[in-house]
Design a protein around this motif. Sequence first.
Motif, mmCIF file in Angstrom:
data_model
loop_
_atom_site.group_PDB
_atom_site.id
_atom_site.type_symbol
_atom_site.label_atom_id
_atom_site.label_comp_id
_atom_site.label_asym_id
_atom_site.label_seq_id
_atom_site.Cartn_x
_atom_site.Cartn_y
_atom_site.Cartn_z
ATOM 1 N N UNK A 160 -8.052 1.387 48.029
ATOM 2 C CA UNK A 160 -6.936 0.500 48.362
ATOM 3 C C UNK A 160 -6.351 -0.137 47.103
ATOM 4 N N UNK A 161 -7.223 -0.557 46.192
ATOM 5 C CA UNK A 161 -6.762 -1.156 44.938
ATOM 6 C C UNK A 161 -5.986 -0.132 44.111
ATOM 7 N N UNK A 162 -6.448 1.104 44.093
ATOM 8 C CA UNK A 162 -5.738 2.156 43.357
ATOM 9 C C UNK A 162 -4.348 2.390 43.948
ATOM 10 N N UNK A 163 -4.254 2.333 45.277
ATOM 11 C CA UNK A 163 -2.948 2.522 45.919
ATOM 12 C C UNK A 163 -1.976 1.422 45.498
ATOM 13 N N UNK A 164 -2.468 0.187 45.458
ATOM 14 C CA UNK A 164 -1.610 -0.929 45.042
ATOM 15 C C UNK A 164 -1.212 -0.780 43.582
ATOM 16 N N UNK A 266 -9.215 5.240 35.497
ATOM 17 C CA UNK A 266 -10.561 4.759 35.219
ATOM 18 C C UNK A 266 -11.351 4.559 36.520
ATOM 19 N N UNK A 267 -10.737 3.938 37.510
ATOM 20 C CA UNK A 267 -11.421 3.726 38.782
ATOM 21 C C UNK A 267 -11.743 5.050 39.462
ATOM 22 N N UNK A 268 -10.787 5.990 39.426
ATOM 23 C CA UNK A 268 -11.028 7.290 40.021
ATOM 24 C C UNK A 268 -12.157 8.032 39.318
ATOM 25 N N UNK A 269 -12.203 7.903 38.000
ATOM 26 C CA UNK A 269 -13.274 8.555 37.232
ATOM 27 C C UNK A 269 -14.632 7.967 37.569
ATOM 28 N N UNK A 270 -14.694 6.670 37.795
ATOM 29 C CA UNK A 270 -15.951 6.042 38.147
ATOM 30 C C UNK A 270 -16.450 6.505 39.498
#
Length: 274
Positions: A160-164, A266-270
Amino acid sequence: MISSLPLAWALTAVFAATGSYALARWAAAVSERRSAAHRTAELAHLLMSAAMVVMTWTWYGSAGLWTQIVLFGVLGVFFLVTASRGVPCGPSGRVAGAAHALMAAAMVWMLAAMPLIMASPVAAAGGGGAHAHHGGDAMDMSGTAHAAGPAGWAVAVTVALCAVLLAAAGYWGARALSHDRDAGDPLTPDDASTAGEATDPAACDCADPAAAPQAAQPVPAEAAGTAGATTALAERVGAPARPAGRLGARSDAACHAAMSVGMVVMLAAMVAGW
């Protein structure tokens, strides 16, 4: 923290560029005595960029982790307050405060939820290479080992945070592409307004005889040339200076877009274990 070397170097290049740009803007804001909100915004960009570069390559110890969580938490609250009060934080106006609050919140989540969203265990809290996978346990912020593996609810929050963040990146990208390149926005609208009023004859209250411009009074002929030169100099000094293109509103929007996309990667990689 990133196992893929090409991706790690790409993220390093992106955040090194945004950090260098933020440093230039922060130095300009300080030297030109811009507003406290503007100076804080540029400093926050610099700190976030530096933290992201370090995070790309290594795992923080518990002391460093908590220090950054507190720092970016305080910055997030500060920008949330400025956004709610409509205080401009830079050339993008009031919306910049909300964008800075969002990025500060993303930084806090990235740091605090690291053990919950990483697909593979991280190195011990005392350090260790970012590109080496260790054992079957991960360290939380206190340095205690626990079973590795992402938590479903934490991954959902991250998505959700990535979408925002992607929506924000699209907004900033559109601003960077469509902003009037000839308008020459000042570094910050709130600071420039007072400078313009200082030399704008229309800003005076001409209904008050005492406030009438002195130019209406007769001027001796021999002083006319000197007066004209003085007036021209005052207009050049008092008028809001047009910044260089690298410090304008378009490049500022591009910097916001790059930082937002970098945080998403970065979040997706984690989560994916890249």
